[in-house]
Design a protein around this motif. Structure first.
Motif, PDB file in Angstrom:
ATOM      1  N   MET A 128      46.448  29.640  30.563  1.00 36.17           N
ATOM      2  CA  MET A 128      45.274  28.532  30.501  1.00 36.17           C
ATOM      3  C   MET A 128      44.225  28.972  31.588  1.00 36.17           C
ATOM      4  O   MET A 128      43.234  28.178  31.491  1.00 36.17           O
ATOM      5  CB  MET A 128      45.709  27.220  30.755  1.00 36.17           C
ATOM      6  N   THR A 129      44.132  30.033  31.890  1.00 34.32           N
ATOM      7  CA  THR A 129      43.025  30.516  32.665  1.00 34.32           C
ATOM      8  C   THR A 129      41.691  30.642  31.695  1.00 34.32           C
ATOM      9  O   THR A 129      42.041  31.197  30.712  1.00 34.32           O
ATOM     10  CB  THR A 129      43.260  31.791  33.417  1.00 34.32           C
ATOM     11  N   SER A 130      40.661  30.306  32.354  1.00 30.02           N
ATOM     12  CA  SER A 130      39.166  30.404  31.461  1.00 30.02           C
ATOM     13  C   SER A 130      38.493  31.638  31.751  1.00 30.02           C
ATOM     14  O   SER A 130      38.419  31.824  33.052  1.00 30.02           O
ATOM     15  CB  SER A 130      38.564  29.346  31.339  1.00 30.02           C
ATOM     16  N   THR A 131      37.872  32.210  30.857  1.00 33.24           N
ATOM     17  CA  THR A 131      37.034  33.223  31.341  1.00 33.24           C
ATOM     18  C   THR A 131      35.998  33.481  30.226  1.00 33.24           C
ATOM     19  O   THR A 131      36.091  32.742  29.171  1.00 33.24           O
ATOM     20  CB  THR A 131      37.902  34.696  31.485  1.00 33.24           C
ATOM     21  N   THR A 132      35.278  34.557  30.159  1.00 33.92           N
ATOM     22  CA  THR A 132      34.260  34.779  29.316  1.00 33.92           C
ATOM     23  C   THR A 132      34.501  36.260  28.788  1.00 33.92           C
ATOM     24  O   THR A 132      34.879  37.116  29.763  1.00 33.92           O
ATOM     25  CB  THR A 132      32.854  34.779  29.741  1.00 33.92           C
ATOM     26  N   ALA A 133      33.967  36.650  27.663  1.00 33.76           N
ATOM     27  CA  ALA A 133      33.694  38.206  27.153  1.00 33.76           C
ATOM     28  C   ALA A 133      32.909  38.937  28.519  1.00 33.76           C
ATOM     29  O   ALA A 133      33.355  40.178  28.576  1.00 33.76           O
ATOM     30  CB  ALA A 133      33.214  38.375  25.705  1.00 33.76           C
ATOM     31  N   ASP A 134      31.899  38.203  28.897  1.00 35.85           N
ATOM     32  CA  ASP A 134      31.097  39.182  30.120  1.00 35.85           C
ATOM     33  C   ASP A 134      32.018  39.461  31.340  1.00 35.85           C
ATOM     34  O   ASP A 134      32.167  40.666  31.807  1.00 35.85           O
ATOM     35  CB  ASP A 134      29.869  38.302  30.253  1.00 35.85           C
ATOM     36  N   ASP A 135      32.875  38.472  31.552  1.00 39.12           N
ATOM     37  CA  ASP A 135      33.500  38.291  32.997  1.00 39.12           C
ATOM     38  C   ASP A 135      34.848  39.548  32.534  1.00 39.12           C
ATOM     39  O   ASP A 135      35.101  40.283  33.384  1.00 39.12           O
ATOM     40  CB  ASP A 135      33.954  37.147  33.107  1.00 39.12           C
ATOM     41  N   LEU A 136      35.136  39.476  31.432  1.00 48.16           N
ATOM     42  CA  LEU A 136      36.299  40.545  31.207  1.00 48.16           C
ATOM     43  C   LEU A 136      35.918  42.084  31.224  1.00 48.16           C
ATOM     44  O   LEU A 136      36.415  42.798  31.780  1.00 48.16           O
ATOM     45  CB  LEU A 136      37.044  40.231  29.991  1.00 48.16           C
ATOM     46  N   ALA A 137      34.489  41.961  30.650  1.00 49.17           N
ATOM     47  CA  ALA A 137      34.048  43.497  30.786  1.00 49.17           C
ATOM     48  C   ALA A 137      33.806  43.847  32.147  1.00 49.17           C
ATOM     49  O   ALA A 137      34.134  44.843  32.890  1.00 49.17           O
ATOM     50  CB  ALA A 137      32.544  43.417  29.984  1.00 49.17           C
ATOM     51  N   ALA A 138      33.271  42.845  32.950  1.00 45.67           N
ATOM     52  CA  ALA A 138      33.245  43.245  34.432  1.00 45.67           C
ATOM     53  C   ALA A 138      34.540  43.493  35.127  1.00 45.67           C
ATOM     54  O   ALA A 138      34.602  44.465  36.137  1.00 45.67           O
ATOM     55  CB  ALA A 138      32.662  41.827  35.122  1.00 45.67           C
ATOM     56  N   ILE A 139      35.685  42.924  34.691  1.00 44.14           N
ATOM     57  CA  ILE A 139      36.997  43.054  34.980  1.00 44.14           C
ATOM     58  C   ILE A 139      37.304  44.712  34.811  1.00 44.14           C
ATOM     59  O   ILE A 139      37.834  45.361  35.912  1.00 44.14           O
ATOM     60  CB  ILE A 139      37.990  42.152  34.781  1.00 44.14           C
ATOM     61  N   TYR A 140      36.992  44.999  33.806  1.00 49.60           N
ATOM     62  CA  TYR A 140      37.498  46.596  33.308  1.00 49.60           C
ATOM     63  C   TYR A 140      36.405  47.250  33.941  1.00 49.60           C
ATOM     64  O   TYR A 140      36.863  48.551  34.745  1.00 49.60           O
ATOM     65  CB  TYR A 140      37.511  46.479  32.057  1.00 49.60           C
ATOM     66  N   ARG A 141      35.238  47.018  34.318  1.00 49.38           N
ATOM     67  CA  ARG A 141      34.472  48.079  35.024  1.00 49.38           C
ATOM     68  C   ARG A 141      34.907  48.170  36.520  1.00 49.38           C
ATOM     69  O   ARG A 141      34.738  49.231  37.134  1.00 49.38           O
ATOM     70  CB  ARG A 141      33.030  47.400  35.048  1.00 49.38           C
ATOM     71  N   TYR A 142      35.186  46.708  37.023  1.00 44.76           N
ATOM     72  CA  TYR A 142      35.603  47.082  38.431  1.00 44.76           C
ATOM     73  C   TYR A 142      37.147  47.675  38.427  1.00 44.76           C
ATOM     74  O   TYR A 142      37.019  48.687  39.468  1.00 44.76           O
ATOM     75  CB  TYR A 142      36.034  45.472  38.911  1.00 44.76           C
ATOM     76  N   LEU A 143      37.948  47.548  37.686  1.00 44.49           N
ATOM     77  CA  LEU A 143      39.041  48.372  37.698  1.00 44.49           C
ATOM     78  C   LEU A 143      38.952  49.891  37.681  1.00 44.49           C
ATOM     79  O   LEU A 143      39.681  50.871  38.322  1.00 44.49           O
ATOM     80  CB  LEU A 143      40.002  47.988  36.519  1.00 44.49           C
ATOM     81  N   THR A 144      38.085  50.319  36.736  1.00 49.59           N
ATOM     82  CA  THR A 144      37.643  51.640  36.797  1.00 49.59           C
ATOM     83  C   THR A 144      36.749  52.350  37.562  1.00 49.59           C
ATOM     84  O   THR A 144      36.831  53.585  38.090  1.00 49.59           O
ATOM     85  CB  THR A 144      37.202  52.057  35.315  1.00 49.59           C
ATOM     86  N   ASP A 145      35.936  51.494  38.203  1.00 51.54           N
ATOM     87  CA  ASP A 145      34.780  52.008  39.019  1.00 51.54           C
ATOM     88  C   ASP A 145      35.055  51.873  40.475  1.00 51.54           C
ATOM     89  O   ASP A 145      34.630  52.395  41.357  1.00 51.54           O
ATOM     90  CB  ASP A 145      33.250  51.450  38.552  1.00 51.54           C
ATOM     91  N   GLU A 146      35.603  50.784  40.831  1.00 53.36           N
ATOM     92  CA  GLU A 146      35.810  50.074  42.238  1.00 53.36           C
ATOM     93  C   GLU A 146      37.232  50.318  42.874  1.00 53.36           C
ATOM     94  O   GLU A 146      37.438  50.370  44.208  1.00 53.36           O
ATOM     95  CB  GLU A 146      35.261  48.870  42.396  1.00 53.36           C
ATOM     96  N   VAL A 147      38.317  49.971  42.077  1.00 49.18           N
ATOM     97  CA  VAL A 147      39.476  50.111  42.452  1.00 49.18           C
ATOM     98  C   VAL A 147      39.932  51.683  42.684  1.00 49.18           C
ATOM     99  O   VAL A 147      39.902  52.451  42.040  1.00 49.18           O
ATOM    100  CB  VAL A 147      40.650  49.642  41.635  1.00 49.18           C
ATOM    101  N   PRO A 148      40.354  51.861  44.160  1.00 50.49           N
ATOM    102  CA  PRO A 148      40.855  53.193  44.433  1.00 50.49           C
ATOM    103  C   PRO A 148      41.955  53.503  43.562  1.00 50.49           C
ATOM    104  O   PRO A 148      42.812  52.964  43.013  1.00 50.49           O
ATOM    105  CB  PRO A 148      41.568  52.928  45.979  1.00 50.49           C
TER     106      PRO A 148
END
Length: 287
Positions: A171-191
């Motif tokens: 029941m965590t809440s999010t938005t489509a924009d935030d989910l896109a940001a999660i994927y960007r962070y995973l691919t671009d920022e996480v070692p």
């Protein structure tokens, strides 16, 4: 990194007032948001998006609602190569994650003590098989809703919040924009030591999921022949049926389609609706 053609699903189909990869009692869901106007947005960058399809936002929405009328949709298509979001629909509307929150659970576990590789295969199983047992264990051990708070702060998510009832991670809440940001962070920022195992697990999604749910709806079935790494979500709450398909396509496009279907809609009917929505973008993607 392993990229496969296949799909990962998110939560689990269950019966009762709330079904989300495990039988749970739903908390009070927020009031349903009034659907926002469909918009197509373009961000100016040094590169020009190769996606030139001005009616794509409407076509995605129409494709979903033609299968299940009355469905509320949020959609984002982000091009990593150009840094543009050429198409978005209700991208700032908060919706429930269902099992898509397992992305944050996995990232938080590998961020604790500094980014590191998984010590065993449990996190990969939580993502590729959408294993609820692993999610339950990590959620309880790592602080429940504080996982969401930590990750939202780290990534810079503006509209992602933990559940009102502590043990209901779905029941965590999010938005489509935030989910896109999660994927960007995973691919671009996480070692790579931490990111690659997670992306490999998303690309190795199994069908069916650990609970028997058919995970190949939306991105995998809607974009045949393309490479993907996905996390899916599904559950039933009092007011609606939640189905989410999210992921990375061809190592370039971040695709997020979140849907709330009318209460009582079967998953067997709902899955093709999301697949139809994703299929609508296929002609617009290069290659």
């Amino acid at each position: 990194m392993l990229w496969r053609i296949g799909l990962s699903l998110c939560a689990t189909a269950l019966t009762g007032v709330l079904l989300a990869c495990s039988v749970r009692v739903p908390d009070q869901p927020p009031a349903a948001a009034t659907p926002a106007a469909i918009t197509a947005t373009t961000t100016t960058t040094t590169k020009t998006s190769t996606i030139e399809h001005p009616n794509l936002a409407k076509e995605v929405t129409d494709a979903v609602t033609s299968v299940v009328p009355g469905t509320s949709v949020s959609f984002v298509l982000y091009d990593k190569e150009t840094g543009q979001t050429p198409v978005s629909v209700n991208a700032g509307t908060q919706r429930y994650t269902a099992s898509v929150v397992k992305l944050l659970i996995a990232m938080d576990a590998l961020h604790t003590g500094g980014w590191h590789a998984p010590s065993n295969g449990r996190i990969a199983e939580m993502l590729s098989l959408s294993d609820d047992g692993v999610a339950d264990s990590l959620w309880a051990a790592d602080g429940q809703g504080t996982i969401v708070t930590r990750m939202a702060r780290l990534i810079g998510l503006k509209h992602t919040t933990g559940p009102r009832i502590a043990d209901q991670w779905e029941m965590t809440s999010t938005t489509a924009d935030d989910l896109a940001a999660i994927y960007r962070y995973l691919t671009d920022e996480v070692p790579a030591v931490a990111a690659d195992p997670l992306l490999d697990a998303l690309a190795a999604a199994k069908n069916p999921a650990a609970d028997g749910f058919q995970q190949y709806f939306g991105i995998p079935d809607g974009l045949p022949g393309r490479q993907w790494a996905v996390k899916q979500g599904w559950m039933e709450i009092q007011r609606s049926v939640v189905l989410n398909t999210t992921g990375i396509v061809d190592d370039r496009y971040i695709v997020v389609l979140l849907a709330e279907l009318p209460a009582g809609t079967s998953f067997a009917r709902g899955r093709p609706a999301l697949t139809a929505g994703i299929s609508a973008i296929a002609p617009a993607l290069p290659g």
